[in-house]
Design a protein around this motif. Structure first.
Motif, mmCIF file in Angstrom:
data_model
loop_
_atom_site.group_PDB
_atom_site.id
_atom_site.type_symbol
_atom_site.label_atom_id
_atom_site.label_comp_id
_atom_site.label_asym_id
_atom_site.label_seq_id
_atom_site.Cartn_x
_atom_site.Cartn_y
_atom_site.Cartn_z
ATOM 1 N N PHE A 182 -8.949 -2.215 0.945
ATOM 2 C CA PHE A 182 -7.923 -1.506 1.690
ATOM 3 C C PHE A 182 -6.987 -2.460 2.417
ATOM 4 O O PHE A 182 -5.854 -2.129 2.705
ATOM 5 C CB PHE A 182 -8.541 -0.586 2.737
ATOM 6 N N HIS A 226 -3.554 -1.003 4.258
ATOM 7 C CA HIS A 226 -2.833 -0.054 3.416
ATOM 8 C C HIS A 226 -3.782 0.443 2.348
ATOM 9 O O HIS A 226 -4.335 -0.321 1.588
ATOM 10 C CB HIS A 226 -1.587 -0.691 2.800
ATOM 11 N N TYR A 227 -3.959 1.726 2.341
ATOM 12 C CA TYR A 227 -4.898 2.336 1.415
ATOM 13 C C TYR A 227 -4.109 3.074 0.352
ATOM 14 O O TYR A 227 -3.229 3.868 0.649
ATOM 15 C CB TYR A 227 -5.812 3.296 2.161
ATOM 16 N N HIS A 228 -4.432 2.793 -0.898
ATOM 17 C CA HIS A 228 -3.663 3.355 -1.992
ATOM 18 C C HIS A 228 -4.524 4.316 -2.793
ATOM 19 O O HIS A 228 -5.675 4.027 -3.085
ATOM 20 C CB HIS A 228 -3.164 2.226 -2.890
ATOM 21 N N THR A 229 -3.968 5.461 -3.152
ATOM 22 C CA THR A 229 -4.749 6.420 -3.928
ATOM 23 C C THR A 229 -3.854 7.201 -4.887
ATOM 24 O O THR A 229 -2.665 7.366 -4.637
ATOM 25 C CB THR A 229 -5.517 7.386 -3.003
ATOM 26 N N GLU A 230 -4.468 7.637 -5.977
ATOM 27 C CA GLU A 230 -3.768 8.478 -6.939
ATOM 28 C C GLU A 230 -4.231 9.902 -6.762
ATOM 29 O O GLU A 230 -5.418 10.151 -6.602
ATOM 30 C CB GLU A 230 -4.111 8.055 -8.371
#
Lengths: 245, 245
Positions: free
Chosen positions: B89, B239-243
């Motif tokens: 993250f 920074h948390y990235h998600t689809e």
DNA sequence: GAGTGGTCTAGACCACTAT
DNA sequence: TAGTGGTCTAGACCACTCT
């Protein structure tokens, strides 16, 4: 339907090529969300394949969450009903305890030159004209999330004809009905920051208190970027839960 | 191996029951991370099943990320190497640009009465004695994350015999070697808050600036809660990235 | 009852890996 | 070359849904 050839690179496994064909049927609009997909039997006959091979292709598409299957009913194109997904992160309860879609109020809607950062995300020309919106989301008249939204002008021009007061609480169905643009998936990036004066005013909190910031790039079935959105919400209402392995 | 009966509820599909047997082999330690699972052929012989049924069970366990399969080599129990997942993250780069495991410094380690909130999470008695740690994680000597960790005393007593200075940058391998406790999965909940004085001091930031707070409950293969951890990190690095679909 | 997907069988053939 | 998993066939039988 009569027998057909499977298109695509002949070196790929058959089930992959069948999945590609069906995926393209969705991205190109021949199959729309909610539509029934031809049955296993029909597919194995039209393409002259063993049932196991057809099933493998469909299982793949189910695992991609593009299709859903129902025993005895059939296979269907999944409706991407993820407008709630952002709001899954927030503890959204109406005062009566039920969880509901928050109210959406469009505060501002104009066409403007798109900032270069957003142009890159939406894959449109730098400095091109685009639709820019500010929107507030509320529950029981309490503001929860403030949003900035950008839409490419070419695809969404018809959206401007709809009076902002007549746009409902969900945007994606309006995009579909007014502009024929289907949102199928999205990417989100999540950060926290201190509330700016403007954000604080909108959310009725103190300047400098933590807010969650969620950037979303929404895309069509074929991956075309459609909408860029930055949402800021009160951090004290935010909790994101995930499983890791 | 000779032919065997599949245990479990006879009304369940065979492939489910086979998967259950193999899952239990992992949770009860007969199969350990990195071990080779019997081949499709062996399994279909020992249980007198059609190869397709065996494959379906294995595919299921692969989709659960418990196993991995390698063409020509075999099927193996996946090593849960998710210590990096929290840190996925954060934008973790060493000054030389490579991404690395952050340094871990144990600042404090004592046995204490466990607070009731954490006792509930770890499913141990309220007020029981447990191991409590403070730990700081740094990259290039810059503090990135401050952690509070709680461990049930019964499982982790042996951990107290290891001098804190000799514990490396990763805890989970130590839990395994010193205490025979394997961490297999975890749940995380993510929020933001304003930095307290203590957190600010540890992370060398201003009091009141936003920090990300991640609560993790780490579990064994069978779901037993093993470790409770609260991590606080600088929001500006997070920074948390998600689809989503 | 007709049609659908879910389970299961019993193979064949191929591609990849190790030795 | 022997052993592994990956693909594919061509069915049978069952459970579920709709009308």
């Amino acid at each position: 339907m009569t027998a057909q050839e499977l298109s695509g690179d002949q070196r790929l496994p058959i089930y992959q090529r069948l999945a590609d064909v069906l995926r393209r049927d969705v991205t190109e609009g021949r199959l729309r969300p909610g539509d029934r997909v031809p049955s296993d039997n029909e597919l194995s006959q039209t393409y002259q394949l063993a049932p196991g091979t057809v099933r493998k292709a469909l299982d793949l598409l189910v695992s991609e969450e593009l299709f859903e299957r129902f025993h005895g009913r059939g296979t269907f194109v999944r409706r991407p009903s993820f407008d709630s997904s952002l709001f899954r992160f927030f503890r959204f309860r109406s005062s009566d305890g039920t969880s509901a879609v928050p109210e959406g109020r469009i505060l501002r809607r104009v066409t403007e030159n798109v900032p270069s950062y957003i142009a890159r995300q939406l894959k449109i020309e730098e400095g091109a004209s685009a639709i820019s919106m500010s929107r507030l989301r509320l529950i029981d008249d309490v503001p929860i999330i403030a949003e900035e939204i950008w839409l490419p002008l070419d695809r969404f021009e018809a959206f401007l004809d709809i009076p902002t007061g007549e746009v409902g609480n969900l945007l994606y169905p309006v995009y579909d009905e007014a502009c024929g643009q289907l949102i199928a998936k999205a990417e989100e990036t999540l950060t926290a920051e201190a509330a700016s004066e403007q954000t604080a005013r909108l959310l009725r909190i103190e300047t400098g208190t933590p807010v969650m910031m969620i950037d979303r790039l929404a895309k069509g079935y074929d991956g075309t970027p459609m909408e860029w959105r930055r949402s800021r919400g009160r951090a004290d209402l935010f909790h994101y839960h995930t499983e890791i392995r």
